[in-house]
Design a protein around this motif. Structure first.
Motif: not given
Length: 607
Positions: A518-523, A553-558, A577-581
């Protein structure tokens, strides 16, 4: 009387703070402790099944840590950064408790590739309980653990609770099932008892001082981060302009700039603490991002020489002894802090995480040290005038230098406009871009006809047209967000296929025993964009394919309360934040904030 540009920025900050849903922020505040408690659980074991009134007995708090997680001892060594573990007991009226010596701590892996001293696995923390002499029936004993639980990537506060019920009778009865446990614990007679367990623990002064130093270094590094770099052009011009001027005025400008940074950090820190907001929360507001976009466009045009509005607005004015010049330096400090919030520089992430474990007063002191670190280069130049005098003397070259610096601001406008594309879709985004053209037109009108040699009537008309253009442009292009599905559908990026993140999707994939990244990201997060370069590596792409890793991809821009909650459960309050399950593992592997092909590949090779 506040400068108009200062009022503009403060209004944007206030608008964003008011517009963010409080309920989503409370999820962040409440989620951290619960998530951390899953990393370490507590239970109570007693050497007696039946206790005798008035007769002391031993009890122990059993801490069970998840793999790779640890807590700290009662007292921290001088070189350890962490938080002492403490116990708060709730006993029947008249009962007393005294702590017994805890087991020795040992070396455990800690954050940033270092080692620390603490407990992992299963550990028993003993205490002596003495019932009241007339106790009867059954009694319940409750203990609350206050600890900091850490793994090699991050730390978070943990407050697990445990309770046990005991029967009272004339004759005590031991519990044979725990004989082996208490055989490893000193007897009451042989151990020297410690202070009452509910007495306040000695503050971890050394640890807190180390945290302040880390906060200062994190703020200092922000000066070279790309988020802040455009503002450096403004500050450099200010320093160069001050060379050879009155040294007292130089110092006043340094103090005004520092005060602007500190006030902005105190305001943001206060919101983070009081409302549980995430660091950089204001950049989740399309209106705030658009306001910054328009703001940088106007002052970029100013620095490019299209018009002159008096450099007091950006802290680089020629008249450094005027009131407006000082307000400009103060405003530059506010601006530097606002554009720094999307950055999570080295050391800064650790400092921001550490504030979660502190009381409000100490947390605000941490934010203060981050602000001082950010302000320190400019402040040092102001405190030591000889350094300012060593800079090149003002001259004709400065105009070219100022115009060159304007392109840094235009680059920021482009970046912020791109961020808006993740918040606004379709025709509203087109209107937003056209509005920037209208605002630029207003600046051109002002620069072309509001000149000192023009007639007063011409200058008045120019000012009116300028205000109409800028005001109309802002009204025309103010972001109109069309609510719709969040993170809908899969897409290809960097040669890899990313699926949309959702809590349900994660649960479904993990139930199917699949590896999930999972890539927790934002623009608006520049570090997130830098990290994307890693995924273009062909060897890494092959490894992901071979290991059959599902990419989300978890986009937290909004603002998204679901992502906010997921981050809090991971002990995080900011991206990236980048996590691997991995299959058959309950806890995820959390990767470093700054990704490389090597550290991402190493995570996947462990599958």
């Amino acid at each position: 009387m506040l400068h108009p540009t200062l009022r503009f920025l403060l209004s944007l900050l206030l608008l964003t703070a008011v517009s963010s849903p409080l309920s989503a922020q409370l999820d962040l505040a409440s989620g951290t402790t619960g998530a951390a408690s899953a990393k370490v659980t507590a239970s109570l074991v007693s050497e007696l099944k039946v206790a005798e009134p008035g007769k002391p007995f031993r009890i122990a708090v059993k801490l069970d840590h998840q793999p790779h997680w640890h807590t700290y001892g009662k007292v921290l060594p001088a070189d350890v950064i962490g938080k002492p573990t403490s116990l708060k007991w709730t006993l029947p009226e008249g009962w007393t408790v005294e702590e017994m010596p805890w087991p020795d701590t040992h070396e455990v892996p800690s954050t940033d590739g270092k080692t620390s001293e603490g407990y992992d696995g299963i550990v028993y923390l003993p205490a002596k309980i003495t019932p009241v002499a007339n106790a009867e029936g059954t009694a319940e004993i409750i203990v609350k653990v206050d600890a900091l639980v850490c793994d090699p990537q991050n730390c978070m506060p943990a407050k697990p609770e445990a309770r046990i019920s005991l029967t009272l009778a004339e004759k005590a009865e031991t519990d044979p099932s725990v004989t082996e446990i208490f055989s490893q614990i000193p007897s009451i007679e042989s151990s020297s008892l410690i202070k009452p367990a509910n007495a306040p623990a000695k503050p971890a002064v050394t640890s807190f001082l180390s945290g302040l130093f880390i906060a200062f270094i994190g703020g200092l590094i922000l000066n070279i981060m790309p988020c802040v770099f455009p503002v450096l052009g403004i500050k450099i011009m200010s320093v160069v302009q001050q060379a050879g001027e009155d040294k007292r005025q130089v110092l006043l400008h340094g103090l005004a700039y520092t005060l602007g940074i500190l006030i902005c950090f105190w305001a943001l820190g206060g919101l983070v603490i009081s409302l549980g907001k995430a660091w950089g929360f204001q950049l989740q507001s399309p209106g705030f991002v658009y306001g910054l976009c328009a703001f940088f466009l106007i002052f970029g045009l100013n620095m490019a020489g299209l018009f002159e509005i008096g450099a007091s607005a950006v802290g680089v004015g020629a008249n450094l002894q005027s009131k407006h010049g000082l307000s400009g330096s103060f405003f530059s400090g506010l601006l530097a802090t606002v554009v720094a919030t999307p950055c999570s520089a080295p050391f800064l992430g650790s400092a921001l995480g550490y504030t979660l474990t502190l009381p409000p007063a100490q947390a605000m002191l941490m934010y203060t040290m981050i602000g001082i670190g950010l302000a320190s280069p400019f402040l040092v130049l102001s405190l030591f005038p000889k350094l300012v005098s060593a800079l090149p003397r003002p001259g004709a070259w400065m105009e070219s230098f100022k115009q060159a610096m304007s392109f840094l601001l235009f680059g920021t406008v482009a970046f912020l406009a791109w961020v808006l594309t993740g918040m606004i879709e379709g025709q509203p985004m087109l209107f937003t871009l056209f509005s920037l053209v209208i605002i630029a037109l207003g600046c051109w009108i002002y620069g072309r006809w509001s000149l000192p040699h023009k007639p007063a009537r011409t200058r008045t008309i120019a000012v009116v047209l300028t205000l109409v253009s800028i005001g109309g442009g802002l009204a025309f292009g103010w972001p109109q967000v069309e609510k719709g599905p969040v993170n809908a559908g899969a897409h290809v990026e960097g040669g890899l296929t990313w699926e949309a993140w959702s809590p349900e999707k994660v649960a479904e994939l993990r139930a199917a025993n699949k590896a999930v990244y999972i890539d927790y990201t934002a623009k608006w997060c520049f570090t997130c964009q830098v990290n994307k370069r890693v995924y273009k590596d062909t060897s890494l792409q092959k490894l992901i394919t071979d290991k059959k890793v599902v990419l989300l991809k978890a986009d937290w821009t909004n603002e998204d309360p679901r992502i906010t909650k997921a981050l809090s459960e991971l002990g995080k309050a900011a991206v990236p934040v980048n996590v691997l399950y991995t299959p058959n593992q309950s806890e995820p592997l959390i990767l470093p904030e700054l990704l490389s092909v090597d550290n991402v590949s190493a995570a996947f090779q462990g599958l």
